[in-house]
Every structure is written in C-alpha cells, then in structure tokens.
Design a protein around this motif. Structure first.
Motif, PDB file in Angstrom:
ATOM      1  N   GLY A   1     -34.833  68.358  28.392  1.00  0.00           N
ATOM      2  CA  GLY A   1     -34.324  69.495  27.647  1.00  0.00           C
ATOM      3  C   GLY A   1     -33.260  69.164  26.618  1.00  0.00           C
TER       4      GLY A   1
ATOM      5  N   ALA B   1     -52.003  76.923  23.217  1.00  0.00           N
ATOM      6  CA  ALA B   1     -51.690  76.870  24.650  1.00  0.00           C
ATOM      7  C   ALA B   1     -52.748  76.086  25.427  1.00  0.00           C
ATOM      8  CB  ALA B   1     -51.571  78.284  25.212  1.00  0.00           C
TER       9      ALA B   1
ATOM     10  N   ASP C   1     -48.220  75.080  22.664  1.00  0.00           N
ATOM     11  CA  ASP C   1     -47.475  76.297  22.351  1.00  0.00           C
ATOM     12  C   ASP C   1     -46.009  76.124  22.728  1.00  0.00           C
ATOM     13  OD1 ASP C   1     -48.283  76.118  25.025  1.00  0.00           O
ATOM     14  OD2 ASP C   1     -47.960  78.264  25.335  1.00  0.00           O
ATOM     15  N   ASP C   2     -45.781  75.333  23.764  1.00  0.00           N
ATOM     16  CA  ASP C   2     -44.427  74.957  24.195  1.00  0.00           C
ATOM     17  C   ASP C   2     -44.459  73.457  24.487  1.00  0.00           C
ATOM     18  OD1 ASP C   2     -41.827  74.923  25.061  1.00  0.00           O
ATOM     19  OD2 ASP C   2     -42.284  75.721  27.067  1.00  0.00           O
ATOM     20  N   PRO C   3     -44.336  72.621  23.458  1.00  0.00           N
ATOM     21  CA  PRO C   3     -44.538  71.167  23.613  1.00  0.00           C
ATOM     22  C   PRO C   3     -43.653  70.549  24.684  1.00  0.00           C
ATOM     23  CG  PRO C   3     -44.386  71.765  21.299  1.00  0.00           C
ATOM     24  CD  PRO C   3     -43.998  72.982  22.077  1.00  0.00           C
TER      25      PRO C   3
ATOM     26  N   ASN D   1     -42.689  67.552  24.532  1.00  0.00           N
ATOM     27  CA  ASN D   1     -41.731  66.709  23.807  1.00  0.00           C
ATOM     28  C   ASN D   1     -41.951  66.871  22.308  1.00  0.00           C
ATOM     29  OD1 ASN D   1     -39.723  64.833  23.223  1.00  0.00           O
ATOM     30  ND2 ASN D   1     -40.428  63.385  24.762  1.00  0.00           N
ATOM     31  N   THR D   2     -40.886  66.669  21.564  1.00  0.00           N
ATOM     32  CA  THR D   2     -40.957  66.684  20.105  1.00  0.00           C
ATOM     33  C   THR D   2     -40.254  65.433  19.604  1.00  0.00           C
ATOM     34  OG1 THR D   2     -40.920  69.105  20.008  1.00  0.00           O
ATOM     35  CG2 THR D   2     -40.365  67.920  17.996  1.00  0.00           C
TER      36      THR D   2
ATOM     37  N   TYR E   1     -45.552  66.616  17.908  1.00  0.00           N
ATOM     38  CA  TYR E   1     -45.469  67.498  19.064  1.00  0.00           C
ATOM     39  C   TYR E   1     -46.419  66.974  20.137  1.00  0.00           C
ATOM     40  CZ  TYR E   1     -43.377  70.557  15.561  1.00  0.00           C
ATOM     41  OH  TYR E   1     -42.582  71.073  14.564  1.00  0.00           O
TER      42      TYR E   1
ATOM     43  N   GLY F   1     -48.243  67.554  23.892  1.00  0.00           N
ATOM     44  CA  GLY F   1     -48.608  68.562  24.892  1.00  0.00           C
ATOM     45  C   GLY F   1     -49.576  68.006  25.920  1.00  0.00           C
TER      46      GLY F   1
END
Length: 215
Positions: A64, A114, A119-121, A123-124, A137, A139
């Motif tokens: 995070g 998704a 939609d919510d990777p 890691n970036t 990105y 996923g």
C-alpha cells in the motif's frame, strides 16, 4: 577363421552405424529445440523496451505504500529518505525486470478491466526517462491465477508470467546497502605482563666442615 573375421567386420560396421545414428538423432533434437526456442522468442510480445541507463525515476507499490527512487547523476536515492545508502545492484535488478517486460499473449477486446484484476491494480510501476513516463499496471485474475499488465498509454492488456508481475516486492531495507560485516575489530592490546621473576639468589651456604683435631 575367415568366417570369424567377416563376423567381426560386420559387428564393427553395425557399431559405427549405431554411433552415427545416435549422433544424428542428438543433433536433430538439438536443432529442433533451438527452433522451438527461437519460435517462442519470436512469438513473445514486447511490453516495455527501455535502457536501464536511461531511467531517471522509478517507483512501485509495496503493502500500500509507493516507494519512489530518483537518479542523481550516477547514484540512486530513496525519495522518502535521501540519507539511505541504496544498493545499486539490488535496485538495478528491479529496473531490469521493469524495463524489458515480454508477454505471451495480448487481449485487445474486453468488457471489464475487473476480469483482469486491473480495475484495482495489485501494483503500479512507473519508469521515467528523458523521453517520457511509462506506467505499468499489474493485475491478476483470482480464478485463473493468470497475471496481466497494462500500460498507461495503451488499452491493450498483456498476459505475462509471474516473474514481472510479482517481482516488485523489495522493501527499502532490502535495497539498502549492507555494512561490511568484516570490519576489523580493534584488537585489545594484550597486557604483556613482564613478570620478570626476580631471581632470588640464594648464597651457597658453605657447609662448615668441622675438622676434628687429631688428637
């Protein structure tokens, strides 16, 4: 005797033929393997293709928190604490993973990010050079356990193996140069106690020889 010689010659010829056949099969298998490897390499899709030496900024997410690094001259510093002595070799390993990512397949038509965990990777990763910023990105589909990548400047989704997808797991401590454990410890001076034993000279007691007077 003549018959035995003929049999020996036949056996030698058969042995030579077997050896040649083995060599032929071995080289054929090697050539086929090389062709397969070349085919696999040709079919790989290049997602990122950057020179590590051109990267001036680098970041990724761990638990995070975004860990960001900047190149000052030839040395890398951690943006969160510039006093940290970065292990250049460890950081370069991560840069190599991010700068030359290949994919086994690509998806150009899809309905929902998704489906790829994008939609919510998870890691970036960002890589900055003088030419611009590359954002990656990462996923994962929880059902198929496949990993996917998408860059910020394209709608194409790439199918990748776990190496580039899960390789960005190093903490700042992992990227900190370790102090040399082999520091020369100051040797405590050994107290050389010169115990010069004082030799007690005991004088030789001359035994008093009692001379009896001869009567």
């Amino acid at each position: 005797m003549q018959k035995q010689k003929k049999q020996m010659i036949v056996l030698v010829i058969l042995l030579i033929l077997l050896i040649l056949a083995y060599i032929g099969v071995h080289f054929y298998s090697k050539k086929q393997e090389e062709k397969e490897n070349a085919k696999e390499e040709a079919e790989k899709i290049q997602v990122t293709d950057l020179e590590v030496s051109d990267i001036t900024q680098f970041s990724y997410v761990l638990d995070g928190t975004t860990l960001s690094f900047t190149k000052n001259g030839t040395e890398w510093t951690y943006d969160g604490d510039q006093s940290v002595d970065i292990d250049e070799s460890a950081l370069e390993t991560l840069l190599n993973k991010a700068s030359a990512i290949t994919a086994s397949d690509e998806v150009t038509e899809y309905d929902d990010l998704a489906d790829f965990g994008l939609d919510d990777p998870a890691n970036t990763v960002t890589l900055k050079t003088d030419s611009g910023l590359t954002t990656i990105y990462i996923g994962q589909n929880e059902i198929t356990n496949e990993y996917y990548l998408k860059t910020g400047d394209s709608d194409t989704i790439y199918v990748v193996d776990s190496a580039p997808a899960t390789g960005f797991d190093k903490s700042v401590e992992d990227l900190t140069a370790k102090a040399d454990d082999t520091e020369t410890e100051a040797e405590e001076p050994s107290e050389a106690v010169d115990e010069t034993e004082t030799a007690t000279v005991v004088p030789n007691e001359t035994e008093a020889v009692v001379t009896e007077e001869t009567k």
